[in-house]
Design a protein around this motif. Structure first.
Motif, PDB file in Angstrom:
ATOM      1  N   ALA A 133       0.837  -1.205   0.000  1.00 48.16           N
ATOM      2  CA  ALA A 133       0.000   0.000   0.000  1.00 48.16           C
ATOM      3  C   ALA A 133       0.872   1.256   0.000  1.00 48.16           C
ATOM      4  N   ILE A 134       1.950   1.228   0.775  1.00 46.53           N
ATOM      5  CA  ILE A 134       2.872   2.367   0.785  1.00 46.53           C
ATOM      6  C   ILE A 134       3.514   2.554  -0.585  1.00 46.53           C
ATOM      7  N   ALA A 135       3.891   1.454  -1.211  1.00 47.65           N
ATOM      8  CA  ALA A 135       4.465   1.529  -2.560  1.00 47.65           C
ATOM      9  C   ALA A 135       3.469   2.148  -3.531  1.00 47.65           C
ATOM     10  N   ARG A 136       2.196   1.798  -3.375  1.00 47.46           N
ATOM     11  CA  ARG A 136       1.175   2.371  -4.268  1.00 47.46           C
ATOM     12  C   ARG A 136       1.067   3.879  -4.062  1.00 47.46           C
ATOM     13  N   VAL A 137       1.179   4.332  -2.829  1.00 44.45           N
ATOM     14  CA  VAL A 137       1.165   5.776  -2.556  1.00 44.45           C
ATOM     15  C   VAL A 137       2.409   6.436  -3.155  1.00 44.45           C
ATOM     16  N   ASP A 138       3.551   5.778  -3.019  1.00 36.09           N
ATOM     17  CA  ASP A 138       4.793   6.322  -3.573  1.00 36.09           C
ATOM     18  C   ASP A 138       4.699   6.437  -5.095  1.00 36.09           C
ATOM     19  N   MET A 139       4.123   5.429  -5.747  1.00 29.43           N
ATOM     20  CA  MET A 139       3.915   5.491  -7.189  1.00 29.43           C
ATOM     21  C   MET A 139       3.065   6.701  -7.568  1.00 29.43           C
ATOM     22  N   ASP A 140       1.999   6.910  -6.815  1.00 31.78           N
ATOM     23  CA  ASP A 140       1.111   8.036  -7.109  1.00 31.78           C
ATOM     24  C   ASP A 140       1.829   9.362  -6.889  1.00 31.78           C
ATOM     25  N   ARG A 141       2.590   9.447  -5.816  1.00 36.48           N
ATOM     26  CA  ARG A 141       3.325  10.682  -5.536  1.00 36.48           C
ATOM     27  C   ARG A 141       4.307  11.006  -6.655  1.00 36.48           C
ATOM     28  N   ARG A 142       4.925   9.981  -7.217  1.00 34.59           N
ATOM     29  CA  ARG A 142       5.924  10.169  -8.269  1.00 34.59           C
ATOM     30  C   ARG A 142       5.333  10.152  -9.676  1.00 34.59           C
ATOM     31  N   SER A 143       4.004   9.946  -9.769  1.00 35.69           N
ATOM     32  CA  SER A 143       3.341   9.796 -11.075  1.00 35.69           C
ATOM     33  C   SER A 143       4.005   8.692 -11.884  1.00 35.69           C
ATOM     34  N   TRP A 144       4.286   7.585 -11.218  1.00 33.36           N
ATOM     35  CA  TRP A 144       4.928   6.444 -11.863  1.00 33.36           C
ATOM     36  C   TRP A 144       3.926   5.781 -12.800  1.00 33.36           C
ATOM     37  N   PRO A 145       4.289   5.533 -14.055  1.00 34.37           N
ATOM     38  CA  PRO A 145       3.299   5.085 -15.037  1.00 34.37           C
ATOM     39  C   PRO A 145       2.951   3.598 -14.999  1.00 34.37           C
ATOM     40  N   LEU A 146       3.672   2.814 -14.202  1.00 33.24           N
ATOM     41  CA  LEU A 146       3.431   1.370 -14.157  1.00 33.24           C
ATOM     42  C   LEU A 146       3.109   0.993 -12.718  1.00 33.24           C
ATOM     43  N   THR A 147       1.909   0.477 -12.480  1.00 37.45           N
ATOM     44  CA  THR A 147       1.474   0.238 -11.104  1.00 37.45           C
ATOM     45  C   THR A 147       1.624  -1.207 -10.650  1.00 37.45           C
ATOM     46  N   VAL A 148       2.308  -2.043 -11.421  1.00 35.20           N
ATOM     47  CA  VAL A 148       2.656  -3.387 -10.942  1.00 35.20           C
ATOM     48  C   VAL A 148       3.586  -3.227  -9.743  1.00 35.20           C
ATOM     49  N   GLN A 149       3.216  -3.805  -8.625  1.00 41.95           N
ATOM     50  CA  GLN A 149       3.990  -3.550  -7.410  1.00 41.95           C
ATOM     51  C   GLN A 149       5.216  -4.443  -7.277  1.00 41.95           C
ATOM     52  N   HIS A 150       5.158  -5.635  -7.841  1.00 39.64           N
ATOM     53  CA  HIS A 150       6.304  -6.531  -7.726  1.00 39.64           C
ATOM     54  C   HIS A 150       7.518  -5.927  -8.435  1.00 39.64           C
ATOM     55  N   GLU A 151       8.632  -5.878  -7.746  1.00 39.91           N
ATOM     56  CA  GLU A 151       9.900  -5.331  -8.244  1.00 39.91           C
ATOM     57  C   GLU A 151       9.892  -3.811  -8.373  1.00 39.91           C
ATOM     58  N   TYR A 152       8.905  -3.139  -7.783  1.00 39.72           N
ATOM     59  CA  TYR A 152       8.955  -1.677  -7.719  1.00 39.72           C
ATOM     60  C   TYR A 152      10.074  -1.284  -6.768  1.00 39.72           C
ATOM     61  N   ARG A 153      10.851  -0.294  -7.148  1.00 44.67           N
ATOM     62  CA  ARG A 153      12.004   0.115  -6.360  1.00 44.67           C
ATOM     63  C   ARG A 153      11.781   1.489  -5.719  1.00 44.67           C
ATOM     64  N   MET A 154      12.244   1.611  -4.490  1.00 46.22           N
ATOM     65  CA  MET A 154      12.248   2.890  -3.776  1.00 46.22           C
ATOM     66  C   MET A 154      13.629   3.098  -3.166  1.00 46.22           C
ATOM     67  N   THR A 155      13.899   4.327  -2.801  1.00 50.04           N
ATOM     68  CA  THR A 155      15.108   4.674  -2.056  1.00 50.04           C
ATOM     69  C   THR A 155      14.704   5.130  -0.662  1.00 50.04           C
ATOM     70  N   PRO A 156      15.639   5.142   0.295  1.00 51.10           N
ATOM     71  CA  PRO A 156      15.303   5.690   1.614  1.00 51.10           C
ATOM     72  C   PRO A 156      14.781   7.118   1.543  1.00 51.10           C
ATOM     73  N   ALA A 157      15.321   7.915   0.634  1.00 48.42           N
ATOM     74  CA  ALA A 157      14.841   9.297   0.489  1.00 48.42           C
ATOM     75  C   ALA A 157      13.394   9.314   0.006  1.00 48.42           C
ATOM     76  N   ALA A 158      13.056   8.403  -0.900  1.00 49.14           N
ATOM     77  CA  ALA A 158      11.676   8.327  -1.386  1.00 49.14           C
ATOM     78  C   ALA A 158      10.732   7.916  -0.263  1.00 49.14           C
ATOM     79  N   VAL A 159      11.172   6.997   0.597  1.00 45.92           N
ATOM     80  CA  VAL A 159      10.348   6.575   1.732  1.00 45.92           C
ATOM     81  C   VAL A 159      10.079   7.758   2.652  1.00 45.92           C
ATOM     82  N   ALA A 160      11.103   8.549   2.941  1.00 47.61           N
ATOM     83  CA  ALA A 160      10.932   9.721   3.803  1.00 47.61           C
ATOM     84  C   ALA A 160       9.955  10.713   3.183  1.00 47.61           C
ATOM     85  N   ALA A 161      10.077  10.920   1.860  1.00 50.76           N
ATOM     86  CA  ALA A 161       9.173  11.848   1.181  1.00 50.76           C
ATOM     87  C   ALA A 161       7.739  11.318   1.190  1.00 50.76           C
TER      88      ALA A 161
END
Length: 521
Positions: free
Chosen positions: A236-264
């Motif tokens: 669910a957090i990854a889905r929010v991160d995708m939305d925040r970044r306007s990421w065009p692919l919403t498949v969650q498996h193998e989605y990557r984040m950084t610690p900075a992205a988590v903080a944001a």
């Protein structure tokens, strides 16, 4: 309560007692598996999954989840949530009835932290078996961590890093090194349990920090490695991160984040209207309620363990149970290529030609490393599986299939590369499609390479001699921008003006001059 389903209504199904027996899941060919049912009774949700297809990368024949919150209030009462218990029993009666209706011979069922810790957990397990025939295996925390880590290995064989599985009543950590599960620990950092911490935000923050510090000491984990996230709250957090970044692919498996992205994303969640965010992203209300505390845990996890990056895994304990029973030879296979081979056998017009096509196009990519070569091979295996689609939409169908398929062992950018190559397999049109945002995930060099691959497959598909016959051989001399195709004499009648046009298009994409030769010249 819902009454227990009548087993006599389901003819041909095994009796419930058979579900508790250990059965072999894979035949000697280890190519595919029969339908296998897995029930996972978690502290927050109860899920039923039926696996099917390529054994090393099984598809989800059936997948249903019901949010029951069995672990809500456990810290105070010491017992399972009464309403959650009723919902869980109803869900399990439904799942057992579905399993009988499907004629499943193999059902594996586990229960985790809530049932493990509750004083009425044994009574719940007995009632489940009495009413459904399902024998719940209540597993300890370190076993839960091990199975979750094995689920990660189903998607990433040979992985290294730290697996973190969060549930409603607990959070587990497990080390991965060279594809083996090492040290593992459990903790009370589950979302439901953290919601029950009293004393306000400062007390909760201090509690999370203290537990995380102990986990770091117990794991003795080196920093700068990858963290694999398992669990619905992380997704669910990854889905929010995708939305925040306007990421065009919403498949969650193998989605990557950084610690900075988590903080944001934590800051974004803390300032957001959760109700509006839940509706926008189609996250259940029960799940969304756990996201604020879960993202706090994730932010602290990143602060303490200092990962180089974070990978979301849709594979966890259920997939780990399947991996547990795989023979060693099967575990070593590439999940992406196994899934593609299975799909080729099932759907292609000429099964087996994908390997021939891969050998045909390989000389065009002399600098490709092993990771890129496997994506190229996957494209060749899939090059013809969508032939049944309407010709006007075949290219689009290929992109959708590649980018949205339930595949393991493939990153988001690799999905897009695969999709773009398969688009060029059927069409020369790229700009102005609904995939423009997706294709922007690729560098210009990767996009050009995907075009070369697609055009090479488009040419090779015209020269079919048979499933195991090579149509010809490429010779590519990059320093001279010279591309030579030597065509087998038997394929000469196949090399007409359309094939010549496709060779010219391939050469143009490579910035090369093309020459064709025939072995009987």
């Amino acid at each position: 309560m819902t009454s227990a389903p009548d087993a006599d209504l389901y003819t041909g199904a095994p009796p419930p007692s058979a579900w508790g027996e250990a059965r072999p899941l894979f035949d000697g060919s280890v190519g595919a598996t029969l339908h296998v049912g897995v029930v996972d009774v978690g502290s927050n949700s109860v899920r039923f999954v039926v696996f099917d297809g390529a054994a090393r990368s099984p598809a989800y024949f059936y997948n249903e989840k019901i949010m029951c919150a069995l672990g809500a209030g456990l810290s105070e009462s010491g017992r399972l949530n009464p309403k959650g218990r009723l919902r869980a029993l109803d869900a399990l009666c439904r799942f057992a009835a579905l399993a009988r209706g499907m004629g499943l011979e193999t059902m594996m069922a586990v229960a985790t932290a809530a049932v493990r810790e509750a004083e009425d957990g044994p009574d719940f397990v007995a009632e489940v078996e009495r009413r459904t025939g399902l024998r719940l295996q209540v597993i300890p925390g370190d076993e839960e961590a091990r199975l979750s880590a094995q689920g990660v290995l189903l998607g990433w064989p040979g992985s290294y890093g730290l697996v973190c599985d969060i549930g409603g009543a607990s959070m587990e950590l497990a080390d991965l090194a060279n594809g083996k599960v090492g040290r593992r620990v459990t903790s009370p950092l589950g979302g439901l349990k953290l919601q029950e911490v009293k004393g306000g935000p400062k007390v909760l923050s201090r509690h999370i920090s203290e537990v995380m510090a102990r986990l770091h000491s117990d794991m003795d984990h080196e920093t700068g490695m990858r963290i694999f996230l398992v669990g619905g709250s992380w997704r669910a957090i990854a889905r929010v991160d995708m939305d925040r970044r306007s990421w065009p692919l919403t498949v969650q498996h193998e989605y990557r984040m950084t610690p900075a992205a988590v903080a944001a994303t934590r800051a974004h969640i803390e300032s957001a209207d959760l109700g509006a965010l839940q509706k926008k992203l189609d996250i259940s209300g029960d799940r969304m309620a756990l996201v604020p505390v879960a993202v706090q845990v994730l932010d602290e996890l990143c602060r303490v363990f200092k990962p180089k990056d974070i990978a979301v895994s849709s594979y966890g304990i259920r997939e780990g149970m399947l991996y547990e029973r795989m023979p060693p030879a099967l575990r070593e296979r590439d999940p992406l290529l196994e899934a593609c081979r299975f799909q080729e056998r099932r759907d292609a017009r000429l099964p087996g030609f994908g390997r021939v096509l891969f050998n045909f196009v390989q000389p065009l990519f002399p600098d490709a490393d092993w990771q890129r070569r496997r994506i190229i091979e996957a494209a060749c295996l899939l090059h013809d599986v969508n032939w049944r689609a309407h010709p006007d939409y075949r290219a689009e169908t290929c992109v959708d299939a590649a980018t949205r398929a339930n595949l393991g062992g493939i990153k988001h950018e690799e999905r897009v590369y695969l999709g773009l190559a398969l688009m060029y397999r059927y069409s020369s049109r790229r700009e102005g499609t609904r995939f423009d945002r997706l294709f922007k995930l690729l560098s210009d060099a990767d996009a050009r390479e995907a075009e070369v691959l697609g055009r090479a497959m488009r040419l090779g598909a015209m020269l079919w001699l048979g499933a195991h016959d090579a149509p010809g051989v490429f010779r590519w001399r990059p320093e001279k921008k010279s591309l030579t195709l030597t065509v087998e004499a038997r394929a000469r009648p196949l090399f007409g003006e359309v094939a010549k046009s496709r060779l010219d298009a391939l050469a143009q994409a490579m910035g090369a001059e093309a020459k064709v030769m025939f072995t009987d010249d």
